[in-house]
Design an enzyme around this catalytic site. Sequence first.
Site, PDB file in Angstrom:
ATOM      1  N   GLU A 916       0.834  -1.204   0.000  1.00 40.50           N
ATOM      2  CA  GLU A 916       0.000   0.000   0.000  1.00 40.50           C
ATOM      3  C   GLU A 916       0.873   1.260   0.000  1.00 40.50           C
ATOM      4  O   GLU A 916       0.641   2.185  -0.760  1.00 40.50           O
ATOM      5  CB  GLU A 916      -0.919  -0.015   1.223  1.00 40.50           C
ATOM      6  CG  GLU A 916      -1.919   1.115   1.221  1.00 40.50           C
ATOM      7  CD  GLU A 916      -2.802   1.131   2.454  1.00 40.50           C
ATOM      8  OE1 GLU A 916      -2.952   0.085   3.114  1.00 40.50           O
ATOM      9  OE2 GLU A 916      -3.330   2.212   2.765  1.00 40.50           O
ATOM     10  N   ARG A 998      -6.423   2.457  15.077  1.00 37.69           N
ATOM     11  CA  ARG A 998      -7.332   1.338  14.852  1.00 37.69           C
ATOM     12  C   ARG A 998      -7.305   0.377  16.032  1.00 37.69           C
ATOM     13  O   ARG A 998      -8.324  -0.143  16.459  1.00 37.69           O
ATOM     14  CB  ARG A 998      -6.972   0.626  13.561  1.00 37.69           C
ATOM     15  CG  ARG A 998      -7.930  -0.478  13.168  1.00 37.69           C
ATOM     16  CD  ARG A 998      -9.295   0.049  12.710  1.00 37.69           C
ATOM     17  NE  ARG A 998      -9.181   0.684  11.426  1.00 37.69           N
ATOM     18  CZ  ARG A 998      -9.258   0.045  10.272  1.00 37.69           C
ATOM     19  NH1 ARG A 998      -9.443  -1.253  10.250  1.00 37.69           N
ATOM     20  NH2 ARG A 998      -9.154   0.699   9.137  1.00 37.69           N
ATOM     21  N   GLU A1403     -10.236  -8.620   5.657  1.00 38.53           N
ATOM     22  CA  GLU A1403      -9.452  -8.486   6.875  1.00 38.53           C
ATOM     23  C   GLU A1403     -10.080  -9.093   8.125  1.00 38.53           C
ATOM     24  O   GLU A1403      -9.379  -9.689   8.935  1.00 38.53           O
ATOM     25  CB  GLU A1403      -9.166  -7.011   7.147  1.00 38.53           C
ATOM     26  CG  GLU A1403      -8.381  -6.352   6.039  1.00 38.53           C
ATOM     27  CD  GLU A1403      -8.024  -4.936   6.406  1.00 38.53           C
ATOM     28  OE1 GLU A1403      -8.870  -4.055   6.212  1.00 38.53           O
ATOM     29  OE2 GLU A1403      -6.913  -4.728   6.911  1.00 38.53           O
TER      30      GLU A1403
END
Length: 1468
Positions: A916, A998, A1403
């Site tokens: 990414e 997160r 995920e």
Amino acid sequence: MKSTHLRYEEDAGAYRTEPTLFVNGKRLPSSLSSRARPNQTLLDFLRVECKLTGSKLGCGEGGCGACTVLVSRLSGKGRVVHVAVNACLFPVLAADGCHVTTIEGIGSFKHDGSTLQSNFDRNGEAKEDYLHPIQRVMIDFHGSQCGYCTPGIIMALYGLFADNEPNAKHLEEHLDGNLCRCTGYRPIWDAARSLCGDVEETVGPCGTPCRQCPEREDCTMDCNVKDKAVCSSTASKVNAYQTVLREKHSDDWWKQPTAMFPTELLDEGLQNQLTKPLKVCDDSIHNGGTWYQPTSLLDLLSLIETHNEAGVKLVVGNTEVGIETKFKHAIYSTMIHPSRSIPGLYDVSTPDDFLVIGSCASLSSLQSTCHQLMSDESEARKAKTARPIHDMLRWFASTQIRNVACIGGNLVTASPISDMNPMLASMRGVLTLAKHDRGEVARRQINVSDFFTGYRSVAMHTNEIIECVSVPLLRDRFEYVSPFKQARRREDDISIVTAGMRLSVTVSCGNKWSIDSISLAFGGVAPTTILAQETMAYLTGREFSEASFDGARRVLQDELRMPDDVPGGQPQYRLTLASSFLYKFFLYCAGELVKDVGDSPGKYPPLPVVEDEASSGAAGFISAAKPSITGTQTYPEPKVAAGLESEKYGDVIRSKPMAAVAAKGQSKEDLVGKPATHASGPLHCTGEALYADDIPSSDSLLHGSLILATQCHSTLESIDVSPALQIPGVAGAFTHEDIIKLGGDNRMGPILLDDVAFLQVGEQVGFVGQVLGIVVADSQEIAEKGARAVSTTYSELDGNAIVSIEDAILANSFWTDFRHTIQRGDVDDALKQSEVDGKKLVVVEGSFRSGGQEHFYLEPNSTLAVPSESATNLTIYASTQAPTKTQDFVARVTNTPAARVVVRMKRMGGGFGGKETRSVFSSVACAVAAKLTNRPCRLTMNRDTDMATTGGRHAFLAKYKAGALVADDGSVKLHAFSVQLFNNGGCKFDLTGPVLDRALFHVDNCYMWPNFRAVGTPCRTSQPPHTAFRGFGGPQGMAVTEHVMDHLAQACNVSGDQLRRTNMYTLQDCTPFGMRFGGKFTGKWNVPSMFDRLYSDLDIPGRRAAASEFNKKTNVHLYTDGTVLVSHGGTEMGQGLHTKVCQVAAQAFGIPLDDVYVNDSSTDKVANTIPSAASMSTDLYGMATLDACQKILKRIKVIRESLPADAPLKDVAKKAFFDRIDLTAHGFFAGKLGRTAFTEIGSFLTYICSTEVDDDRCGFDWAMEKPEDFDDTQPENSWKGHPFNYFTQGVAFAEVEIDVLTGNHKTIRADVLVDVGSSINPAIDIGQIEGAYIQGVGWCTTEEVVYADSDHTWIRPRARVFTTGPGTYKIPAFNDVPETFNVSLLEDASNPFAVHSSKAVGEPPFFLGTSVFYAIKDAVKAARTSDDYFEFRMPATSERIRMACGDYISEECIAAGKASSFQPKGSY
Ligand SMILES: Cc1cc2nc3c(=O)[nH]c(=O)nc-3n(C[C@H](O)[C@H](O)[C@H](O)COP(=O)(O)OP(=O)(O)OC[C@H]3O[C@@H](n4cnc5c(N)ncnc54)[C@H](O)[C@@H]3O)c2cc1C
Ligand code: FES
Ligand code: FES
């Protein structure tokens, strides 16, 4: 006897100078075969010279199998023999006289004459396709996701079935040399088993095949439990498919490898020519020395003697030499490869009382000879001698390695962790060494046990070779040998400790069993293979009893004790293993003695007493059967469900107007919801799928190699590239100065521009492996040589590099601006009380660590940068999840307008978050070289470079204090949770802050904590910048909670199951960050009911009782032939995104799936894309595709209505075209990121996960102060926003078995139930779940990233990552799949917040893999002698498991007084 042997240097005509090579049925022309070089691998030759790119480079070290090809040759006995080999290690010149089959040779998606397939079947009928059955089943069983591993796996199966009847037992024993990072292996197992004739129809005790039984529903037999293997859908699917396959494909396919063996190679004339020795000199710029292939022993020995001083190397399998040349850069001017025709060298025989193994015999031929000997009951001694060798070889490396590696290579390499050397030493093996002596072969003998003189040194002269090893046959009774091995992973792994033990007993005069002879040989406990002489002396003559072995164990511990900083680490564990092996050996011999005494115990002394409980300790994984994998995959009846689109397009979807477009010859079927196979499956399976490294380029192509920093915590003082530029073939070497010359901006980074493309002289080095520049050359090999030649100097900084989180805390090395807090209530106050509402407050305090994880996508980062128009334009073909980010930074660094940079991405061989942001660095480096040389440049990283430079999952440390209220009735309610999270971000920020955020959003998991405070502090260290990885911090957060739940359960004296279930969120609750489960969040809250369902279906209490007894914009083009081309901004990395997008488009237009094609992701088609990450691609690109389809459907509505109702889409499209209607539409859908939350019950896990969409549903502003007009009836913190759109939810259960003596574990069973809404493609969703689950299992068990930190001082230089390849870093292998693996999708699940009511799936299930971790923890708890709380850190390596079990053996191996606080070392 004097023999006339060749004088190579003098007799120029005596040898051939060009190899004879056959590939895919054809002899290579001299123009090609003459290009084969002495130090070139077969893989390099196939890919570079033959342009056959189907075989992939995954690691270059024999550890992944992506390069597997079949090598076939005519044996001396006139039989064609086939072996699967790792082409990345197999020397191309060793294929002289052989036929090499690659994936391109066995079948093709479209017949273009490039394969060996005929257009017709044997009845003369035109074939439907040209796929080999193995390719076919891999497609049909969804065996490929990214497809990068697929050709290698297919070729491994092809090789296995070439010499053996397809049979399941072979699979279980031999599918050990291939890795897959995407699928979780289960679909590959199923595909392979469907090819085997012996997948049995399991018959119940009633005699009826279970799946055919009409009364199965009512059957009360024990076996007829639906979740039992006998009734598994896997078994019936495999059986059913076999029938179809047999009908469709003739048995001829199985004869293909031999049938296509070139007839020319069977020709006696050619075979005669091949008996001539071969000599090939490398006069290319590579300067790779000379290769000899002598055909007699004397010639071989003579050559060795002649070239001894200049440097000569005998090469057999090249599995060791190949590693030395590639990774340690050894150069040998002369390489000698013995011809197979040399008598004795390649044979295994049993003359007299010996097993004689030719030193060059492959380990697989040794294994199969041993297997034959074992099956011959009439030769008991041979069988007995063969068994331990055979058993050890089952776990030695992989099938591909064993097919080429030889015993001589293992002996001479003298690795301290060699598996065969201790075995041979304990069995009293004797080596015959041979050398050239005045025209004759001179021989001498030496015991194997005397052969090893020090670390990788042996008692052999440089002019000698090993000719053979002779092993005396064992006595038929009262002599026992057992092999032992413990590795990080069961399959294809080198040992931590290995041993061979032999013992013979006799009856002594006191009528006792006494030990008359014993050999205890160990590997992994000293610099070389050793015999434990003192222990042997202690035992010799003693009674064969547990007491003697108890005493011997202490002697052994004194004899083998290692210093704390011993190279390789794990001293306490290694000593524990050696001691445990000794105990296991006693148990084994005791068991064998019972058998030998048999029916006449009275004739002999009493047998040693072994407790029943202990006797199971004799077993180890060496003797264990490799289990077959079975299981069920269930999903609700497919349906087209309306989701978010119904909000946008009203009823249009539900009433299916597109079905009206579907007309004659078109699909009347709904496609959304169907388990369609992967759109690229056929291309994956034939090697025709092109990845970045496969894209053909012009002859002017340059290959790149990065210049990397060799140390950190220092300042880069100088870089001198001139030595590289002097190497012939090097075209350029570029550093920071060149970026300045280009006028580029060197700064990089996805959030903070704190990173650089190339480090500038005078700047501080961030990490070992930081990119300093790039060398480009005519070949990869020369580019690498050039990069190594670049000279760099550094000045060291004071103190030590900060490597771990603990180092960072001590040095206050944080990104403090990104320290965030989520807080609800007053935690400190809540934890001070001792009683609330009459309930007692129980408080626990502690810490928990989870390790990092390497992405290990099978395809390393790769970029092809092509300049055009005097390098003013650049086209970048990159394996990236982020085309726009790549475009942006290439443009900035090379000073090229973004509009002149096009980034294209067809497919990736896996990404998992690793491509990414971190892929952008390699693309930029490649682009700089392309721009400056104005030539196309390719940069494909070697696996070790990739692993050393790109970072991975963040390691976490949590410090917590938590309290729960215990009522008089024993019920327990969570009260307060205070936790500090630290993550190891490495030296640059990259995505460290968002990952930590997160984790903060997930650290509540599914539990209601009325008082809560979580503080996240990102730590800056000298590790490579860590980045996104499946779950994005969520799993790390949830793992902490689960640890705390265990801690609290123990302290409150309740079961973990009970604590978790009674404290799960309810619809009335809200999260600490202010999200309600009812109200605005209108999705279903299924976790509690899913939990209850698995809990009762699986009878968890009963099992526990039994155990105690034992992952945005889209363009759609409609063409006038009725086909549709979709271009979207997402990237396909195996997750099936393109397939799902095709399904959405095909469904919308009502056309067959084959009529929809997804093009490359390209920045010139879809600008400003966001990376494919966070499991949200289908949410985004599915909706955007539908948006575009709807626009076109609206435009063609009038045309459609003007035509007959059954007019096909192509007629509608043609008329629309002539009516000048635009058949291209641009769809748009915007979204944001997501959340995953889980709960775990001991070994039983549940979780929730979500993606964010509209701003009012997916924003969270950390800094937002509470507005004055905030409605206080709303949840605390909800003024900051609503971070998540919906929850993907799931539960999992795992059952494991651990070996308390070694720490080995296996997963017996796993059950996974996931709510993925209404699945667009259940097969792909199940594939994602299984793949994520197994990746999660890897993270928490075998995958341990190790750095040169204070815990690993034996690794140099400090801060270097040690785990840089499959040899040291162990992702799960085929054998790590749960033996029973059941995966279900929840029925009646809906989701109004995403396209077709689906949910993100890539995920979320990752965390479910940690069910295995918690199951292991439960098992450890049960084995521990103490009931005390213990911090069981992730990953649960065999070392942590063994040492946590904490028995007297491990306690003896830990320094006195430290056993209770002992923690195996780790890198966090
Ligand atoms: C992926 C992988 C996994 C592995 N797993 C294991 C494992 O589980 N256990 C284990 O023990 N090892 C393992 N190894 C190590 C390796 O496979 C063995 O050492 C193998 O036996 C070497 O044999 P070779 O024929 O490939 O040797 P080569 O690489 O050809 O040669 C190795 C050395 O031996 C010398 N040599 C070879 N034959 C002779 C001879 N007849 N006389 C004198 N010198 C000779 C060569 O000159 C060279 O110095 C592994 C290696 C790889 C790449
Ligand atoms: S590339 Fe050959 S085994 Fe990995
Ligand atoms: S499909 Fe196996 S690695 Fe991707």
